[in-house]
Design a protein around this motif. Sequence first.
Motif, PDB file in Angstrom:
ATOM      1  N   THR A 418     -29.617 -51.249 -31.739  1.00  0.00           N
ATOM      2  CA  THR A 418     -28.740 -50.451 -30.879  1.00  0.00           C
ATOM      3  C   THR A 418     -28.869 -48.985 -31.293  1.00  0.00           C
ATOM      4  N   ASN A 420     -27.919 -44.812 -30.476  1.00  0.00           N
ATOM      5  CA  ASN A 420     -27.137 -43.762 -29.835  1.00  0.00           C
ATOM      6  C   ASN A 420     -28.137 -42.731 -29.317  1.00  0.00           C
ATOM      7  N   PHE A 434     -26.643 -43.386 -15.380  1.00  0.00           N
ATOM      8  CA  PHE A 434     -26.942 -44.799 -15.624  1.00  0.00           C
ATOM      9  C   PHE A 434     -26.196 -45.722 -14.664  1.00  0.00           C
ATOM     10  N   SER A 435     -25.636 -45.145 -13.626  1.00  0.00           N
ATOM     11  CA  SER A 435     -24.923 -45.950 -12.625  1.00  0.00           C
ATOM     12  C   SER A 435     -25.851 -47.012 -12.035  1.00  0.00           C
ATOM     13  N   SER A 439     -26.214 -49.903 -18.443  1.00  0.00           N
ATOM     14  CA  SER A 439     -26.571 -49.387 -19.767  1.00  0.00           C
ATOM     15  C   SER A 439     -25.550 -48.358 -20.247  1.00  0.00           C
ATOM     16  N   ASP A 440     -25.293 -48.357 -21.536  1.00  0.00           N
ATOM     17  CA  ASP A 440     -24.437 -47.370 -22.192  1.00  0.00           C
ATOM     18  C   ASP A 440     -25.325 -46.553 -23.134  1.00  0.00           C
ATOM     19  N   THR A 442     -24.684 -44.455 -25.364  1.00  0.00           N
ATOM     20  CA  THR A 442     -24.195 -44.345 -26.741  1.00  0.00           C
ATOM     21  C   THR A 442     -24.386 -45.641 -27.515  1.00  0.00           C
ATOM     22  N   TYR A 444     -27.294 -48.048 -26.709  1.00  0.00           N
ATOM     23  CA  TYR A 444     -28.470 -48.449 -25.935  1.00  0.00           C
ATOM     24  C   TYR A 444     -29.205 -49.548 -26.685  1.00  0.00           C
ATOM     25  N   ASP A 478     -31.359 -53.210 -22.910  1.00  0.00           N
ATOM     26  CA  ASP A 478     -31.563 -52.148 -21.915  1.00  0.00           C
ATOM     27  C   ASP A 478     -33.005 -51.658 -21.894  1.00  0.00           C
TER      28      ASP A 478
END
Length: 607
Positions: A418, A420, A434-435, A439-440, A442, A444, A478
Amino acid sequence: MIQDHSLPSIRAASRFNRWHVWLLGALLLVSGFTLNACSGGGGGSSSTGNDTGTALIGLTDADGDFITYTVDVTALTLTRADGAVVNALPVTTRVDFAQYTDLTEFLNAATVPSGNYTHVSMTLDYTNAVISVAQGNNALMVKPVDGSGNAITSLTLQVDLDGNKPLVVRPGLPSNMTLDFDLQATNSVDLNNATVTVSPVLVADVEPANPKPHRVRGPLLSVNPAANQFVVAIRPFHLLLGDFGQLTVQTDGNTQYEIDRVSYQGATGLAQLANEPRLTATVAIGNFDPATHSFLATEVYAGSSVAFGTSDVVTGSVIARSNDTLTVRGASLTRVGGTVTFNDSVTVTLDPNTTKVTRQLGGTAGIGDISVGSRITAFGSFSGPINNLTLDTTGGLVRILLSSVAGTVSQIAPSLVTVNLQTLNGRPVALYSFSGTGSDPTAYRVGTGSLDLSALATSDPVRVRGFAVAYGQVTTQDYSAQTLIDLANVPAWLAIYWPAPVTNPFASLTNQAMVTDISGSSLHSVFQNGVATVLATNPTVQPDGAANDRFVIVRNNSIQLYGSFTSFSNALNLQLATHTVAGVGARGSWNSGTATVTGGFAVVKLQ
């Protein structure tokens, strides 16, 4: 203790661009001393007969902050140990150096007299330069200037090769040399005045410590399936004309092909290439083996799969997707007529029924595999004004390329890291929407498969190459990694800056080390290959004790150079009585546990 947050790191990187003119200027002065010290004086044997050999010359660039850096290369000369000079560039060649941070482009296969070549000279024309850098979420065009702020028209970059490692040219075996125009070390950006200060430094290497993949492009001359090879006439950097020599490309069973938008592998692909007409546009990517003096292709593209065919072409990074509409940033545009331009934003429309999708390195792909963070090359037709271009890919092709993500590790699990995120394809993560992806940035999730993670630790800066997962597909990851580079042991830049210079910010300054109090500084970060780490504690700078250490005090337009940390610290202690400090910089190995830079270069800017 180190804290790392994406947005502060991005802002730090932006301030670093505005601030580091003086720091890099001092480093370039030091580099000049180092370069001259390494020169071998032109020894070695030379041929004085009429025998000739082939010198393969490639151009590359180190990672930097430029979106585009396009200039004209007007001359390239090689000087033999006996003083004979050879012109190795047949015509003026326009190059966007910012596109070559991940690979080396073969510029020429020059036929030159045999001998040992010890000096290289390259002349750049900045008259029609197109240079842009990231300013927040946008591209800022900047004007090239010299150290005095005057406009630059032409520069000649020169380098002496190590006398123990000349470019040796002999009949029968091609010799390879890579020229690295290091944008980060040779250019410093002032965003406030939209200028880039250029200092001429060139690196030439016949044995690169970390060789990159090479690319060759040009018309197909012949194919020999029995020998697993083909020959192309080199046409670098989108050139259509000019005699840049020929290159024999070796292939094997693992070579991936895309010919006229159809994928093949191994002997099947080479046989298909043999069916193509002579002079078919061809691109090969692979590796040069100095032991065998041969170039082995891992990827080959030909026919309508290559730009300058029947389609307009866009290459860039997908920052947003809405249904079948993509927003592409940092776009390089190649038109049917043969022109190559830059546009920071282009809309690409997909046709679910007729747009074909392929993936670099092979494998099946569809429209759904194009996601936010994907880097693509799209073939289609342009419409609209230059500031609002749309590429329609109906009946066309989209190739998903290897992309690059960078940030710091927040969590490690089996086959999953993961991260950031700080950048995607070299652009700030804040630029991306990322809409629709799930995925986030911060947190990823990078799938690593069988990659070795044993040396990786949380808080390590990393750079990963691979592919974003399919758009809208909710999975446990992601991003799928092909390679993961732990940057924890990569040489680091320490940068500390005070907008209003301060009185003696050093918590400790001795002959052994310098500890800087970062209180009140607007920038206090460590940069490793573009990944910024914001400091939460006072950093230490200590010398590594090498013979070529250089330490610098900059005051107004004066640069004072010291060969030992003792003389540097003694002089600095004296000058702190009458001067304030605007900035501190250092380069060397970085120990995050002790917040210490150990190296042979440090600089302090006084007011």
